[in-house]
Design an enzyme around this catalytic site. Structure first.
Site, mmCIF file in Angstrom:
data_model
loop_
_atom_site.group_PDB
_atom_site.id
_atom_site.type_symbol
_atom_site.label_atom_id
_atom_site.label_comp_id
_atom_site.label_asym_id
_atom_site.label_seq_id
_atom_site.Cartn_x
_atom_site.Cartn_y
_atom_site.Cartn_z
ATOM 1 N N LYS A 59 8.335 37.552 7.099
ATOM 2 C CA LYS A 59 8.189 37.805 6.407
ATOM 3 C C LYS A 59 7.646 36.755 4.969
ATOM 4 C CE LYS A 59 9.626 42.872 6.900
ATOM 5 N NZ LYS A 59 10.288 42.146 8.021
ATOM 6 N N SER A 312 7.257 38.864 15.908
ATOM 7 C CA SER A 312 7.614 38.404 14.764
ATOM 8 C C SER A 312 9.039 37.986 14.083
ATOM 9 C CB SER A 312 7.615 40.475 13.861
ATOM 10 O OG SER A 312 7.889 41.078 14.647
#
Ligand SMILES: *Cc1c(COP(=O)(O)O)cnc(C)c1O
Length: 327
Positions: A59, A312
């Site tokens: 992110k 992720s």
């Protein structure tokens, strides 16, 4: 209330531009192999370790790519966002690096460790009750009151372009990937990955993976329009609890994704244990989601293929993590 009008939808060259903007500011995360995984599934896996990215997830890529393009006036007023965790941390650090104020609205159910991390990076954190309050409305009001710019976690062209740089690095490093597996929440990572594949001119099929109990994107793909599901409360994948894709992410995913499959919570726990035991990697439930579908999801036949998997994120409360390992 609607979100403010987003800029033009992102294109493949935006991912290339994001990659040059982020050079030296994001970690070029390692790509790891596992012969155990390869033998187990009769395929070749390439794990892109975004759990080792700054702030512990990919992110940071989208957050920094977006904040770096703020005007001087936007910088002065700062950034506001809503997020259950990783996007909040990413915005908080990117804002600190770019020397601007950040305000983060988090559900009062967010993991304590993620809330503390956003505060430690210097953001002001406000909480809301996700069952009774509308976070977008609150955000919009605060943005207006304080003149701050709202940067949502996924439905934003520059965020999507930034997220795509993880896959771009993987495609540069590993030639001839047959397919890529990517977790799906709000769809920013998947949409960015699809643009990266186009930018790299790679013949690579991309699959999204959602939690079984939060499969709004899968339903949307099947229905041909955006499907909104009720607030999912029953998955351990706290980074993939989005209720709906947005118009930008949906149009890219609909046009380019091979398919969206799902994984169950027990499959995620099994994957978390595999990464800890075999690969010595701390992976959070949503970070393990993409691999959790392997060998489980019907229609996902990877035998003989070269498979990229984006791990992720790795932000997990330690007591909770210990319970996953002890199960
Ligand atoms: C946000 C997040 C996702 C999902 O990304 P979207 O862009 O919301 O689809 C997956 N894994 C982790 C660890 C995340 O933080």
């Amino acid at each position: 209330m609607d979100l403010p009008l987003a800029p033009a939808p992102p294109a493949p060259h935006d991912v290339l531009q994001a990659a040059s903007r982020l050079k030296g500011l994001v970690h070029r995360t390692p790509v790891l192999r596992s012969s155990t995984a390869d033998e187990l599934h009769n395929a070749q896996f390439f794990f892109k370790c975004e759990n080792l990215q700054r702030t512990g997830s990919f992110k940071f890529r989208g957050a920094f790519n977006t904040l770096a393009q703020f005007t001087d006036e936007q910088r002065e007023r700062g950034v506001i966002t809503f997020s259950a965790g990783n996007h909040a941390q990413a915005i908080a650090l990117a804002a600190r690096l770019l020397d601007m104020p950040a305000l983060v609205l988090m559900p009062n159910t967010a993991l304590a460790s993620k809330m503390a991390a956003a505060r430690d990076y210097g953001a002001q954190v406000l909480t809301y009750d996700p069952l009774s309050e509308d976070r977008q409305a609150i955000c919009q009001r605060l943005a207006l009151e304080r003149g701050m710019t709202l940067v949502p976690p996924a439905e934003h062209a520059q965020v999507i372009a930034g997220q795509g740089t993880a896959a771009l690095e993987l495609l540069e490093e590993v030639p001839r990937l047959d397919c890529l597996l990517v977790a799906v929440g709000g769809g920013g990572l998947l949409a960015g990955t699809l643009l990266a594949v186009q930018a790299a001119k790679a013949a690579c099929r991309v699959y999204g993976v959602e939690p079984q109990s939060a499969n709004d994107a899968q339903q949307s793909l099947r229905a041909g329009h955006i499907v909104q599901i009720p607030l999912p409360r029953s998955t351990i994948a706290d980074g993939a609890q989005a209720q709906a894709l947005g118009p930008q992410t949906f149009s890219i995913i609909r046009a380019e994704a091979e398919d969206i499959v799902t994984a169950s919570d027990p499959d995620m726990v099994q994957a978390i244990r595999f990464f800890a035991e075999r690969m010595k990697l701390v992976i959070e439930p949503t970070g393990a989601l993409a691999y959790a579908a392997v060998g489980k999801a019907p229609g996902l036949d990877l035998r003989g293929l070269r498979v990229g998997v984006i791990l992720s994120g790795g932000n997990v409360d330690l007591p909770r993590y210990a319970r996953f390992l002890a199960d």
